[in-house]
Design a protein around this motif. Structure first.
Motif, PDB file in Angstrom:
ATOM      1  N   GLU A  37      -4.651  -2.824   7.845  1.00  0.00           N
ATOM      2  CA  GLU A  37      -4.651  -3.489   6.547  1.00  0.00           C
ATOM      3  C   GLU A  37      -5.915  -4.353   6.486  1.00  0.00           C
ATOM      4  O   GLU A  37      -6.148  -5.148   7.403  1.00  0.00           O
ATOM      5  CB  GLU A  37      -3.413  -4.360   6.399  1.00  0.00           C
ATOM      6  N   ASP A  90      -4.806   0.788   4.807  1.00  0.00           N
ATOM      7  CA  ASP A  90      -3.560   0.655   4.052  1.00  0.00           C
ATOM      8  C   ASP A  90      -3.694  -0.565   3.140  1.00  0.00           C
ATOM      9  O   ASP A  90      -3.196  -1.655   3.427  1.00  0.00           O
ATOM     10  CB  ASP A  90      -2.364   0.518   5.013  1.00  0.00           C
ATOM     11  N   THR A 110      -2.673  -2.094   0.214  1.00  0.00           N
ATOM     12  CA  THR A 110      -1.639  -2.157  -0.823  1.00  0.00           C
ATOM     13  C   THR A 110      -1.393  -3.575  -1.331  1.00  0.00           C
ATOM     14  O   THR A 110      -0.483  -3.786  -2.135  1.00  0.00           O
ATOM     15  CB  THR A 110      -0.315  -1.586  -0.284  1.00  0.00           C
ATOM     16  N   TYR A 159       3.915  -1.852   1.926  1.00  0.00           N
ATOM     17  CA  TYR A 159       3.319  -1.163   3.073  1.00  0.00           C
ATOM     18  C   TYR A 159       4.214  -0.020   3.566  1.00  0.00           C
ATOM     19  O   TYR A 159       3.744   1.093   3.792  1.00  0.00           O
ATOM     20  CB  TYR A 159       3.076  -2.172   4.195  1.00  0.00           C
ATOM     21  N   HIS A 199       2.786   3.703   3.529  1.00  0.00           N
ATOM     22  CA  HIS A 199       2.316   4.107   4.854  1.00  0.00           C
ATOM     23  C   HIS A 199       2.779   5.512   5.227  1.00  0.00           C
ATOM     24  O   HIS A 199       1.981   6.366   5.616  1.00  0.00           O
ATOM     25  CB  HIS A 199       2.813   3.088   5.880  1.00  0.00           C
TER      26      HIS A 199
END
Length: 566
Positions: free
Chosen positions: A36, A68, A70, A213, A217
């Motif tokens: 992240e 990732d 988000t 997530y 993911h």
């Protein structure tokens, strides 16, 4: 084809991958490293990077780098750039282009609608605090939201309005409809989407709803064809949600998740949230502060890619959580620098020493090795004159009986030079020692003293060959083994985690350093030294300037930390 082997051939995950490929479950291995972008990478991420990239290399597979991304409220481009730089610096190259979960936002939105249509997701109006309250505890079940039984049509309309910006942040969210009585809290109707009115670094203002997530993911893994999804043990319960989402959507590929123990390092904080607290409180300077175990902090402190990779190999990959000794990390870099660091002399806490029987104009040049066991590393010249600097701790006016270094009436050998004898000292009006007056035995160069004990050896620098420099000595940031476990972790800070000394290095060495720092081709490549009897140091490439060199101590010559504790 002969099977590739390495230290990563000997762990349970390697055996799982090998068995899956043997049974033709997958045509080829594809792993991923999915950070992240909400902070810098640390030594724990390095363990995951090594595992995923090394396994892909061993099996002629691929490893994706996927962000990732988000949660735009916590993510920054500078974090993305630092992560890319750290992975390259560690010696790895990701598969093809860089991937982003944000590139799949439209597909993720459609999969969320699919869950609504199957009556497996609903729009909830409970606040964040209410959702937490309704969720229950480890010993008591949760209770259903009053909005859980909305009909499918209403949920679809509300979800569309969420996407179109009809509601405020926190006013609505999308939750999976699973089981509020599940023994696993993660399965008690987890939130799948929330509203965030923050510009995204990739999609700009295209979206105002963002997947959680856990939802993004697993679907991102599926879209990219990831065969094995490796994560740490704290995500073990999340595997149930990972599989539930894949099983209840129309994805065409099913990755398998496997867990291994996370890296826990003594005296260290690896939580990005807690590192941010340290930065905000100005306890450390930034993400690259050498006192923290971010990859950039370790790099600035003088750690090398190979030393970090070696550390990750030594600690291995298991399912057992444990607390790794910091000395193991230090061993890896000390072992490497012992073999390649240039030896030179530096005086960190100087006191002046005057050799009264040598003329003021006298100057002698000694040629000394850059490494005692590696002649291929060359030599450099040391200037010897009658006025030199030695370390303050190498002379004691008041000393214990067993003190082995310089004191009045005793002899000591200057490294590469002569034996000297301290005869008296000069002080200022405040009682501080100005200089030590010594006799120099000019018959002892390279010779053992006749009819005398062989004295101890100390390092020194001639005033005419000295270049003023700053030295930063680092110790552990925390005084306890596991500050990560402490709620009030700031109470356990080591007040002496950094000690700054102002001393001297050899002038001729400083000239060579300045040339390399100013050379564009080598300006980002660190320079390593063993300052004799002091430790291993590197040039601080961030704070050093043209007229001022700053050195960071990478590691001591020996494991002094555990000795201090014992």
């Amino acid at each position: 084809m002969k099977e590739k082997t390495s230290e990563y051939s000997n762990n349970f995950i390697y055996n799982i991958v090998k068995e899956d490929l043997k049974k033709n479950k997958f045509l080829s291995l594809r792993t991923r490293f999915p950070p992240e972008p909400n902070g810098y990478l640390h030594i724990g991420h390095a363990k995951s990077i090594c595992l995923n990239f090394e396994l892909a290399n061993l099996h002629n597979g691929d490893c994706n780098l996927r962000f990732d991304d988000t949660n735009p409220s916590k993510e920054k481009i500078k974090y993305i750039n630092s992560i890319k730089n750290d992975i390259k610096w560690l010696g790895y190259q990701w598969n093809k282009e860089i991937f982003y979960s944000s590139k799949y936002f439209l597909k993720l939105y459609q999969y969320a609608k699919e869950l609504i249509k199957k009556n497996l997701a609903y729009v909830d109006q409970l606040t964040k605090e209410q959702i937490r309250e309704y969720r229950g505890t480890l010993i008591s079940p949760g209770k259903n939201s009053p909005y859980r039984n909305r009909n499918i049509k209403e949920n679809l309309e509300l979800f569309k309005k969420m996407k179109e910006g009809y509601f405020n942040e926190g006013e609505m969210c999308l939750r999976a409809k699973i089981n509020m009585s599940s023994p696993y809290i993660v399965m008690r109707d987890p939130v799948l989407y929330r509203i965030i009115y923050t510009k995204h670094h990739q999609t700009k203002n295209q979206w105002c709803i963002y997947p959680m997530y856990d939802f993004a993911h697993c679907i991102s893994d599926s879209i990219e064809g990831i065969t094995h999804s490796f994560c740490t043990l704290e995500f073990q319960d999340n595997k149930r949600l990972y599989n539930w989402i894949l099983e209840n959507t129309s994805v065409s590929h099913y990755p398998k998740q496997y867990e291994f123990s996370r890296l826990n390092l003594k005296h260290s904080i690896l939580s990005k949230r807690k590192i941010k607290t340290l930065i905000e409180r100005k306890i450390i300077n930034n993400w690259d502060d050498p006192r923290i175990q971010t990859i950039s902090g370790l790099r600035r402190k003088g750690y090398t890619p190979s030393s970090i990779r070696e550390f990750c190999k030594k600690i291995g990959v298991t399912k057992q959580n444990n607390l790794i000794e910091f000395s193991m990390l230090e061993y890896c870099i000390r072992n490497e620098l012992n073999a390649k660091a240039i030896r030179t002399m530096a005086v960190l806490d100087p006191i002046k020493l005057y050799l009264y029987n040598i003329d003021d104009n006298y100057q002698e040049i000694f040629t000394v090795p850059n490494h005692p066991k590696k002649p291929e590393l060359g030599t450099h010249e040391v200037i010897f004159t009658n006025t030199i600097y030695i370390e303050r701790e190498d002379f004691k006016e008041k000393h214990e009986k067993n003190y082995k270094r310089l004191k009045i009436g005793t002899e000591i050998r200057l490294r590469y030079a002569y034996i000297i004898k301290a005869e008296r000292i000069e002080k200022d009006i405040y009682g501080n020692i100005i200089q030590i007056i010594c006799f120099c035995d000019l018959k002892t160069l390279g010779k053992k003293p006749t009819n005398r004990k062989n004295p101890a050896v100390i390092h020194w620098i001639s005033i005419k060959n000295s270049y003023a420099s700053e030295f930063r000595l680092y110790e552990k940031l925390f005084n306890i083994d596991n500050p990560e476990q402490e709620k009030n972790f700031l109470l356990f800070l080591n007040p002496k985690s950094i000690i700054i000394k102002n001393g001297f290095i050899e002038k001729k060495i400083s000239e060579k350093i300045q040339q390399k720092i100013n050379n564009i081709k080598t300006k980002n490549k660190n320079l390593f030294f063993q300052f004799e009897r002091v430790g291993y140091f590197c040039v601080d490439l961030v704070d050093s300037k043209k007229d001022k060199l700053i050195f960071n101590r990478t590691v001591s010559l020996r494991d002094t930390w555990n000795k201090k504790k014992n």
